[in-house]
Design a protein around this motif. Structure first.
Motif, short mmCIF file in Angstrom:
data_model
loop_
_atom_site.label_atom_id
_atom_site.label_comp_id
_atom_site.label_asym_id
_atom_site.label_seq_id
_atom_site.Cartn_x
_atom_site.Cartn_y
_atom_site.Cartn_z
N THR A 56 0.77 -1.35 0.06
CA THR A 56 0.17 0.00 -0.03
C THR A 56 0.81 1.33 0.04
O THR A 56 0.60 2.05 -0.76
CB THR A 56 -0.87 0.04 1.32
N VAL A 57 1.85 1.26 0.85
CA VAL A 57 3.03 2.42 0.74
C VAL A 57 3.65 2.46 -0.36
O VAL A 57 3.78 3.75 -0.94
CB VAL A 57 3.72 2.22 2.05
N ARG A 58 4.06 1.42 -1.15
CA ARG A 58 4.56 1.60 -2.53
C ARG A 58 3.53 2.37 -3.21
O ARG A 58 3.86 3.05 -4.47
CB ARG A 58 5.07 0.13 -3.01
N TYR A 59 2.29 1.80 -3.37
CA TYR A 59 1.48 2.66 -4.16
C TYR A 59 1.19 4.02 -3.87
O TYR A 59 1.14 4.95 -4.66
CB TYR A 59 -0.34 1.84 -3.92
N ILE A 60 1.20 4.45 -2.43
CA ILE A 60 1.23 6.00 -2.16
C ILE A 60 2.57 6.56 -2.78
O ILE A 60 2.56 7.66 -3.38
CB ILE A 60 1.47 6.24 -0.62
N ASN A 61 3.60 5.90 -2.76
CA ASN A 61 4.92 6.57 -3.06
C ASN A 61 4.83 6.73 -4.57
O ASN A 61 5.29 7.42 -5.30
CB ASN A 61 6.10 5.52 -2.62
N ALA A 62 4.12 5.79 -5.40
CA ALA A 62 4.07 6.08 -6.73
C ALA A 62 2.93 7.13 -7.11
O ALA A 62 3.36 7.84 -8.03
CB ALA A 62 3.59 4.82 -7.29
N GLU A 63 2.04 7.04 -6.35
CA GLU A 63 0.82 8.03 -6.77
C GLU A 63 1.13 9.47 -6.45
O GLU A 63 0.81 10.46 -7.23
CB GLU A 63 -0.20 7.77 -6.08
N ILE A 64 2.18 9.77 -5.35
CA ILE A 64 2.34 10.99 -4.98
C ILE A 64 3.21 11.51 -5.96
O ILE A 64 3.30 12.93 -6.12
CB ILE A 64 3.21 11.08 -3.76
N ASN A 65 3.94 11.08 -7.07
CA ASN A 65 4.78 11.55 -8.03
C ASN A 65 3.89 11.97 -9.24
O ASN A 65 4.40 12.79 -10.01
CB ASN A 65 5.69 10.57 -8.60
N ILE A 66 2.53 11.74 -9.32
CA ILE A 66 1.56 12.31 -10.32
C ILE A 66 1.03 13.65 -9.77
O ILE A 66 0.40 13.59 -8.56
CB ILE A 66 0.64 11.13 -10.79
N LYS A 67 1.08 14.64 -10.48
CA LYS A 67 0.73 15.89 -10.18
C LYS A 67 -0.99 15.99 -9.72
O LYS A 67 -1.51 14.99 -10.54
CB LYS A 67 1.10 17.12 -10.90
N PRO A 68 -1.24 16.79 -8.96
CA PRO A 68 -2.77 16.97 -8.80
C PRO A 68 -3.40 17.23 -10.07
O PRO A 68 -3.04 17.92 -11.01
CB PRO A 68 -3.05 17.96 -7.81
N TYR A 69 -4.88 16.76 -10.32
CA TYR A 69 -5.59 17.01 -11.28
C TYR A 69 -6.06 18.19 -11.54
O TYR A 69 -6.20 18.85 -12.39
CB TYR A 69 -6.82 15.96 -11.34
N GLU A 70 -6.58 18.63 -10.33
CA GLU A 70 -7.21 20.04 -10.19
C GLU A 70 -6.94 20.89 -8.92
O GLU A 70 -7.69 22.05 -8.91
CB GLU A 70 -8.60 19.90 -10.58
N SER A 71 -6.05 20.42 -8.23
CA SER A 71 -6.09 20.91 -6.71
C SER A 71 -4.64 21.56 -6.56
O SER A 71 -3.61 21.36 -6.91
CB SER A 71 -6.71 19.96 -5.65
N PHE A 72 -4.73 22.37 -5.32
CA PHE A 72 -3.49 22.94 -4.91
C PHE A 72 -2.55 21.83 -4.37
O PHE A 72 -1.24 21.93 -4.47
CB PHE A 72 -3.82 23.94 -3.70
N LYS A 73 -3.18 20.96 -3.58
CA LYS A 73 -2.51 19.88 -2.86
C LYS A 73 -3.19 18.53 -3.08
O LYS A 73 -4.22 18.21 -3.17
CB LYS A 73 -2.57 20.10 -1.39
N LYS A 74 -2.29 17.52 -3.24
CA LYS A 74 -2.64 16.03 -3.38
C LYS A 74 -2.39 15.37 -2.15
O LYS A 74 -1.51 15.63 -1.44
CB LYS A 74 -1.75 15.29 -4.61
N VAL A 75 -3.70 15.25 -1.60
CA VAL A 75 -3.77 14.92 -0.03
C VAL A 75 -3.84 13.31 0.12
O VAL A 75 -4.99 12.69 -0.51
CB VAL A 75 -4.80 15.47 0.61
N PHE A 76 -3.13 12.80 1.04
CA PHE A 76 -3.35 11.49 1.49
C PHE A 76 -3.56 11.44 3.08
O PHE A 76 -2.68 11.72 3.81
CB PHE A 76 -2.04 10.60 1.11
N ILE A 77 -4.69 10.85 3.42
CA ILE A 77 -5.09 10.78 4.57
C ILE A 77 -5.04 9.24 5.10
O ILE A 77 -5.62 8.25 4.30
CB ILE A 77 -6.46 11.38 4.93
N ILE A 78 -3.94 8.99 6.02
CA ILE A 78 -3.71 7.58 6.30
C ILE A 78 -4.38 7.23 7.70
O ILE A 78 -3.72 7.77 8.72
CB ILE A 78 -2.07 7.35 6.29
N ASP A 79 -5.42 6.57 7.59
CA ASP A 79 -6.21 6.43 8.81
C ASP A 79 -5.38 5.27 9.72
O ASP A 79 -5.21 4.34 8.90
CB ASP A 79 -7.57 6.34 8.72
N ARG A 80 -5.49 5.19 10.89
CA ARG A 80 -4.62 4.21 11.69
C ARG A 80 -3.40 4.08 11.10
O ARG A 80 -2.96 2.79 10.60
CB ARG A 80 -5.56 2.99 11.53
N ALA A 81 -2.69 5.12 10.89
CA ALA A 81 -1.36 4.94 10.48
C ALA A 81 -0.41 3.96 11.38
O ALA A 81 0.57 3.57 11.08
CB ALA A 81 -0.60 6.31 10.29
#
Length: 325
Positions: A90-115
């Motif tokens: 799951t973390v590898r997915y986050i690491n890959a996804e964060i390198n893609i710029k936001p579609y329409e927003s100022f920030k690309k946000v990842f909320i990791i519940d029960r980190a």
């Protein structure tokens, strides 16, 4: 569409507003506090504020806010445990996804519940991204306790601590969001003890029934004599799947009895709808016996996490409750 309303959390909202107004949004935040205090709710609210395109943030009207309200924002990701953990994949997915710029927003946000459920391998895999995220990246980690996370993860986050709310706030929440009458909200706010999650549980009809049955069962147990108490095993068998909640209710009640015995002051009682029976039981039990019973129930709760014979453990508990001096 119903707008989000925040009950309480004044200090945290003040922090959020200062962050937004000064445009000093960090790359990572850690929301810490016991379960049921609204950390996930406030994480999504903060994400809404960050990406809001209106003047008053959140405005609830712009395209970003509307998508957040609909839970369909393309640049906000909610990560939750799969089973008992958040794995390295799951973390590898986050690491890959964060390198893609936001579609329409100022920030690309990842909320990791029960980190705190991230495995050590997952936390270590997350570290590099946490150290050097892109400017548009924002991580909000949510955990009931800070100790469950690696110090290296914690050190890269701005920590925001959540605490229990005032009884008046919970009462207002129950009336405003759950449609509870003022009289009932007064009682439930005492029981919830500043925790929104507990308040939610207390208005659930199944939980109401369970609590009523448990408190009636306590009275039955203390009316028994000798081995008669073993007949009460059937209650514990019927509620085996909910035994943790049964024990929590049991302990809450007995702690009220102990507190009342110590202070003789009803304002410290949580189970305010059972004051008469609390007073009655308090007069029958010594300090020592009450403490022994509470300790024995806590011991039993720990035993359940190991491979014990359930019936034998319950029967021993019942005999100890009735026989402990």
């Amino acid at each position: 569409m119903k707008l989000l309303r925040v009950y309480g959390h004044e200090e945290i909202l003040k922090v959020f507003r200062n962050i937004i107004n000064q445009n000093k949004i960090s790359n990572a935040y850690l929301f810490v506090g016991e379960e049921g205090l609204g950390k996930r709710f406030l994480a999504e609210y903060f994400a809404m504020m960050v990406n809001c395109k209106g003047n008053d943030k959140p405005c609830f009207k712009c395209t970003s806010c509307v998508k957040m309200l609909k839970k369909s924002h393309p640049d906000v990701f909610i990560i939750e445990p799969e089973g008992d953990s958040i794995k390295v994949e799951t973390v590898r997915y986050i690491n890959a996804e964060i390198n893609i710029k936001p579609y329409e927003s100022f920030k690309k946000v990842f909320i990791i519940d029960r980190a705190d459920k991230m495995t050590p391998a997952a936390q270590n895999a997350f570290l590099k991204t946490l150290e050097e995220p892109p400017l548009y990246g924002l991580f909000i980690l949510i955990s009931p306790q800070i100790e469950a996370l690696l110090p290296t993860v914690v050190s890269r986050c701005n920590v925001i601590r959540f605490k229990r709310e005032r009884k008046e706030v919970i009462k207002e929440y129950l009336i405003g969001e759950k449609g509870v009458s003022e009289e009932e909200a007064e009682v439930l706010a005492h029981l919830a003890d500043g925790n929104f999650g507990e308040a939610d549980k207390l208005v659930d009809e199944n939980y109401k029934k369970l609590r009523s049955n448990v408190l009636s069962e306590i009275e039955k147990i203390f009316e028994k004599k000798g081995f008669e108490v073993l007949n009460e095993y059937s209650f514990f068998e019927e509620n085996k799947e909910q035994i943790e909640e049964v024990l929590k209710i049991f302990l809450s009640y007995l702690r009220d009895v102990l507190v009342f015995k110590t202070t003789k002051d009803l304002k410290f009682i949580k189970n305010v709808d059972y004051i008469d029976s609390i007073e009655k039981l308090e007069s029958k039990l010594t300090f020592k016996r009450l403490n022994n019973i509470i300790n024995r129930i806590e011991q039993f709760n720990s035993q359940l996490k190991s491979n014990v014979n359930y019936q034998l453990a319950v029967e021993n508990l019942l005999l100890d409750i009735l026989g402990g001096q």
